[in-house]
Every structure is written in structure tokens, then in C-alpha cells.
Design a protein around this motif. Structure first.
Motif, PDB file in Angstrom:
ATOM      1  N   ARG A 291      11.370  54.376  72.715  1.00 21.59           N
ATOM      2  CA  ARG A 291      12.607  53.587  72.614  1.00 21.59           C
ATOM      3  C   ARG A 291      13.784  54.056  73.033  1.00 21.59           C
ATOM      4  O   ARG A 291      14.003  55.433  72.634  1.00 21.59           O
ATOM      5  CB  ARG A 291      12.580  53.044  71.085  1.00 21.59           C
ATOM      6  N   THR A 292      14.816  53.530  73.084  1.00 24.33           N
ATOM      7  CA  THR A 292      16.177  54.058  73.635  1.00 24.33           C
ATOM      8  C   THR A 292      17.120  54.097  72.156  1.00 24.33           C
ATOM      9  O   THR A 292      17.307  52.950  71.878  1.00 24.33           O
ATOM     10  CB  THR A 292      16.830  53.263  74.609  1.00 24.33           C
ATOM     11  N   VAL A 293      17.567  55.238  71.932  1.00 23.77           N
ATOM     12  CA  VAL A 293      18.644  55.233  70.734  1.00 23.77           C
ATOM     13  C   VAL A 293      19.925  55.915  71.290  1.00 23.77           C
ATOM     14  O   VAL A 293      19.777  56.812  71.833  1.00 23.77           O
ATOM     15  CB  VAL A 293      17.881  56.201  69.812  1.00 23.77           C
ATOM     16  N   PRO A 294      20.908  55.048  70.959  1.00 23.94           N
ATOM     17  CA  PRO A 294      22.198  55.698  71.309  1.00 23.94           C
ATOM     18  C   PRO A 294      22.525  56.900  70.567  1.00 23.94           C
ATOM     19  O   PRO A 294      22.120  57.187  69.429  1.00 23.94           O
ATOM     20  CB  PRO A 294      23.488  54.423  70.873  1.00 23.94           C
ATOM     21  N   ILE A 295      23.239  57.669  71.222  1.00 25.66           N
ATOM     22  CA  ILE A 295      23.915  58.878  70.426  1.00 25.66           C
ATOM     23  C   ILE A 295      25.175  58.938  69.773  1.00 25.66           C
ATOM     24  O   ILE A 295      26.075  58.687  70.588  1.00 25.66           O
ATOM     25  CB  ILE A 295      23.894  60.303  71.348  1.00 25.66           C
ATOM     26  N   HIS A 296      25.176  58.677  68.632  1.00 22.42           N
ATOM     27  CA  HIS A 296      26.386  58.462  67.845  1.00 22.42           C
ATOM     28  C   HIS A 296      27.268  59.573  68.131  1.00 22.42           C
ATOM     29  O   HIS A 296      27.015  60.710  68.565  1.00 22.42           O
ATOM     30  CB  HIS A 296      26.013  58.601  66.333  1.00 22.42           C
ATOM     31  N   SER A 297      28.697  59.090  68.276  1.00 26.34           N
ATOM     32  CA  SER A 297      29.679  60.309  68.671  1.00 26.34           C
ATOM     33  C   SER A 297      29.889  61.355  67.892  1.00 26.34           C
ATOM     34  O   SER A 297      30.268  62.443  68.224  1.00 26.34           O
ATOM     35  CB  SER A 297      31.136  59.496  68.701  1.00 26.34           C
ATOM     36  N   LYS A 298      29.306  61.100  66.288  1.00 30.75           N
ATOM     37  CA  LYS A 298      29.582  62.158  65.388  1.00 30.75           C
ATOM     38  C   LYS A 298      28.367  63.197  65.532  1.00 30.75           C
ATOM     39  O   LYS A 298      28.690  64.662  65.315  1.00 30.75           O
ATOM     40  CB  LYS A 298      29.382  61.902  64.058  1.00 30.75           C
ATOM     41  N   ILE A 299      27.427  63.018  66.215  1.00 30.39           N
ATOM     42  CA  ILE A 299      26.544  64.043  66.509  1.00 30.39           C
ATOM     43  C   ILE A 299      26.264  64.310  68.050  1.00 30.39           C
ATOM     44  O   ILE A 299      25.414  65.305  68.343  1.00 30.39           O
ATOM     45  CB  ILE A 299      24.958  63.495  66.049  1.00 30.39           C
ATOM     46  N   PHE A 300      27.059  63.922  68.831  1.00 30.14           N
ATOM     47  CA  PHE A 300      26.827  64.007  70.486  1.00 30.14           C
ATOM     48  C   PHE A 300      27.089  65.665  70.427  1.00 30.14           C
ATOM     49  O   PHE A 300      26.211  66.004  71.403  1.00 30.14           O
ATOM     50  CB  PHE A 300      28.055  63.303  71.140  1.00 30.14           C
ATOM     51  N   PRO A 301      28.090  66.237  69.937  1.00 30.27           N
ATOM     52  CA  PRO A 301      28.305  67.806  70.045  1.00 30.27           C
ATOM     53  C   PRO A 301      26.896  68.544  70.006  1.00 30.27           C
ATOM     54  O   PRO A 301      26.581  69.460  70.522  1.00 30.27           O
ATOM     55  CB  PRO A 301      29.589  68.005  69.462  1.00 30.27           C
ATOM     56  N   PHE A 302      26.136  68.019  68.937  1.00 28.88           N
ATOM     57  CA  PHE A 302      25.191  68.828  68.514  1.00 28.88           C
ATOM     58  C   PHE A 302      23.846  68.639  69.577  1.00 28.88           C
ATOM     59  O   PHE A 302      23.310  69.563  69.952  1.00 28.88           O
ATOM     60  CB  PHE A 302      24.416  68.275  66.995  1.00 28.88           C
TER      61      PHE A 302
END
Length: 409
Positions: A291-302
Motif C-alpha cells: 500500500r502507498t502511504v504519504p510521508i507527512h511533512s512533520k516526519i519527512f526530514p527523518f
């Protein structure tokens, strides 16, 4: 005086024992029987050891080797069986073993400690095990056993092993043993001391002389309590310490994406799309797989940091851990759980928290911020039974990304 040989008829001296012409015995009673040599073995030097043949018993290996073991108070020498093997099929094999002993006179039965036994056993055991998770769990269990490291194997008793199980402490965090650690500590001693018996370091395995308590067995078989989301205070602790402790970023990523722990550990960099800010993974069910899950902006740097680190070390997996032997290895569920349990203690999180609680937290936050019901199901991989939504509605990645960004906490 000459006489005639009755066999060949030729003349022979009356003093001859046999006829020189045909070899016929002239005086049979005077001929002594010649005894064959007994092939007498050479006497071993004093203080070298003993080789004795056990007679009167039908033994496959009747030759026993004893080696010097000092002297008694009265000055008489003391001997004891050669270790790890004392009996041999032939005298020559026994003699060769005694020679080899004197070339390297190490009495393992006296000098070996539990730590030395672990080092010998683990080399052989870890080579036979393909599961890195199993190896890491055993290595972690061993760290709770520091109280017995310096005890001689021959002095190890049931009480020592039970103390490791009940009172062991992880040295880095002062974490006490939990039900899983206790189970692996027992397994560790079972296997390691079986090895010690096989190599004749000990005569019996004290770890096989008792079972885990009924209380521990009951805990292992008890279904865990319901998952609980993190409180605001706990989330603040996670965010405040994300740069200080390895693994907190994984918990936060889980809180903003809903991955199961095993799914999180199994994510591959080939399925991470930093440009479109999505990652693909999942398991357990048809709806949850790939399944495709979007990467939330708050965790994108991690996610980006983990992605670049994986590229740098040449790993196929997004999340990697430095193992106890200083090798970079992909996270497994066990390594994630062990890390999670340590962080609970260090950050003083609720002791009832479990590795799946990040998934529960995501769903709780999604409902708090009114994410579309089907967006939640698509993201966490739950089955959709509504025919209209399942068959006739087309949802794209941008829609999912827009929905997940509704989460503001």
C-alpha cells in the motif's frame, strides 16, 4: 661320531639338534620353543601422565589417559582424566593425545569461566543460526547475565541462573528483565551448557534441572492489553529527545504513518519516493500489502535522513541499526522492540505501551482531525467493504497526501 639321518639318509653328527641337509629334528626334546616378542611398550616418563588399559569389560575405547594434577599434602602425585576426551581405541591414539596435551597443557575443566564458555559456544552457535533476530535476542539476553561471567563453569549452580533470570539488569539502561528476556536467558543457558556437557566441561546441565516459573509462563501466554495512544506529554518527550536517542524517529514516523512495527522495519529504499513524498510497503492482509502511504511533512526530514544513511552504507532497507558487534544491520521486530523497551524506561513513558501503539496513535489522531474514513483505511491497510468505494471510486496519491496533512499535532 656320525649317525645316519632317518629322513634323508645322509650322515649327521650325533651332537646336531637338526639335520643340516634336510632340517629334520635329531633331538626334538632338546629344541626349546622360541617365544615371540611381546612388543613391550616404552615406559612413560615420571610426571608425564598415565595410559591404562581397562580389561575385563567390552569397551570400544579401553585405553584411559590420566594427566598430572599436582600433589597431595603427603607428597603423592595426583592424576585426573584428560579433558575433554579421556578414552581411546588404541594405545597409540592415547599416547598421541597425551603428547598433544603436553604441547598445550590447558585444563579446560579448571580454568574455563562462564564468559570463556560463552565466547567458545557463541562462535559455533551463531554460525549455525541464520536468523539475525534470534542472534540479537540471545546477545541481548547475555547482557543481563554479568553476575555469572567470572564464575567457573564447574561452580555454576541453578541459583546463579535463576538470579540472572529474576534479578538481571541490562547494563546500559539498568533495565530489569521482562518476560521475553527471561525466556531467552533460559534458552541461552540451556544451549550453552548443553555444549559444555558435550565437550565434557561439566557432567550435568544445571539449566535443564528447572523450568521457568508458572508466573512467567502465564505472562508469556497472556494476550496483551489493548493498544493505547500516546499522551500529549509523551509526544512532547518524543519530539524533545528525537536527536538524543536512536530510534525515537522511527516511533514518530510510525505515529504519522500508521505502519505496523514489522512493516516499518521491512520498508526498502527502493519503495521510498522522496520526490512525491510517499513510501510503499505493508503485509499481513491483501488490503495491507504493497500500500502507498504519504510521508507527512512533520516526519519527512527523518525519512530523508534515514534514506541517505541507507544509501551511504549500501543497505536495501530504510531503517538500519548498529548491532552489538558494530555491524550495520536492518532493523528487525526484535531489535525494534528491544530499543522500544529501553526508550520507555529512559523517557519514562507509560509501562503499558507496546511497539504497535504508534499505529493506534495515528488512527486516533486521524479521527481527531476528521480524516476521511476511507483515507484512514487506505493508509493503515484495512479492508474496505463498501462496493462503491472499493470498486467505483478512484483515489489518487494527492488526495491521500492532502488528507494526512490534516493532522496538525
Amino acid at each position: 661320531m656320525l649317525i645316519v639321518c632317518s629322513e634323508c639318509g645322509l650322515q649327521v653328527s650325533d651332537k646336531a639338534l637338526t639335520c643340516p641337509h634336510c632340517g629334520f629334528p635329531m633331538k626334538p626334546d632338546a629344541i626349546k620353543k622360541v617365544r615371540r616378542g611381546t612388543n613391550k611398550r616404552r615406559r612413560l616418563p615420571n610426571g608425564f601422565g598415565q595410559i591404562s588399559e581397562i580389561k575385563g569389560r567390552n569397551l570400544r575405547k579401553p585405553f584411559r589417559v590420566l594427566v598430572p594434577a599436582g600433589k597431595a599434602t603427603n607428597g603423592h602425585p595426583i592424576s585426573k582424566p584428560l579433558k575433554p576426551i579421556s578414552y581411546f581405541s588404541t594405545y597409540n591414539e592415547a599416547y598421541q593425545a597425551l603428547i598433544e596435551y603436553h604441547n598445550s597443557p590447558i585444563d579446560l575443566n579448571e580454568s574455563i569461566t562462564v564468559l570463556e564458555l560463552y565466547e567458545k559456544w557463541s562462535v559455533e552457535y551463531y554460525e549455525s543460526i541464520k536468523s539475525r533476530a534470534q542472534i540479537n535476542s540471545i546477545k541481548r539476553a547475555w547482557k543481563f547475565c554479568s553476575s555469572v561471567y567470572d564464575i567457573k563453569v564447574t561452580d555454576l549452580r541453578v541459583r546463579h541462573i535463576k538470579a540472572c533470570i529474576e534479578e538481571g539488569v541490562y547494563p546500559e539502561t539498568n533495565e530489569p528483565t521482562n518476560k521475553y528476556n527471561k525466556n531467552f536467558i533460559k534458552t541461552l543457558f540451556n544451549l550453552m551448557l548443553d555444549y559444555a556437557m558435550e565437550n565434557e566441561y561439566i557432567e550435568k546441565n544445571p539449566s535443564r534441572m528447572f523450568a521457568l516459573s508458572d508466573k512467567i509462563i502465564e505472562e508469556l501466554n497472556t494476550t496483551e492489553n489493548e493498544h493505547i495512544p500516546y499522551t500529549d506529554e509523551e509526544m512532547n518527550k518524543l519530539w524533545s529527545n528525537v536527536e538524543s536517542f536512536n530510534g525515537i524517529d522511527m516511533i514518530l514516523i510510525q505515529c504519522y504513518s500508521g505502519w505496523r512495527p514489522r512493516e516499518l522495519c521491512a520498508l526498502k529504499i527502493s519503495n521510498v519516493d522522496l520526490e512525491n513524498r510517499t513510501f510503499i510497503g505493508g503485509m499481513k492482509s491483501k488490503a495491507g500489502t504493497n500500500r502507498t502511504v504519504p510521508i507527512h511533512s512533520k516526519i519527512f526530514p527523518f525519512v530523508e535522513k534515514r534514506y541517505n544513511a541507507a544509501i551511504r552504507i549500501g543497505s536495501d532497507f530504510l531503517f538500519n541499526n548498529i548491532s552489538l558487534d558494530n555491524r550495520a544491520e536492518p532493523f528487525t521486530y526484535n531489535t525494534f522492540k528491544n530499543m522500544y523497551d529501553r526508550l520507555k524506561i529512559v523517557l519514562k513513558l507509560d509501562t503499558e505501551h507496546r511497539p504497535h501503539d504508534g499505529r493506534k496513535h495515528f488512527v486516533t489522531m486521524a479521527k481527531k482531525y476528521n480524516l476521511d474514513e476511507y483515507a484512514i483505511k487506505y493508509i493503515v491497510g484495512h479492508a474496505i467493504n463498501d462496493i462503491t468505494e472499493k470498486i467505483y471510486t478512484q483515489r489518487d496519491k494527492k488526495w491521500l497526501s492532502k488528507e494526512i496533512e490534516k493532522i496538525k499535532d
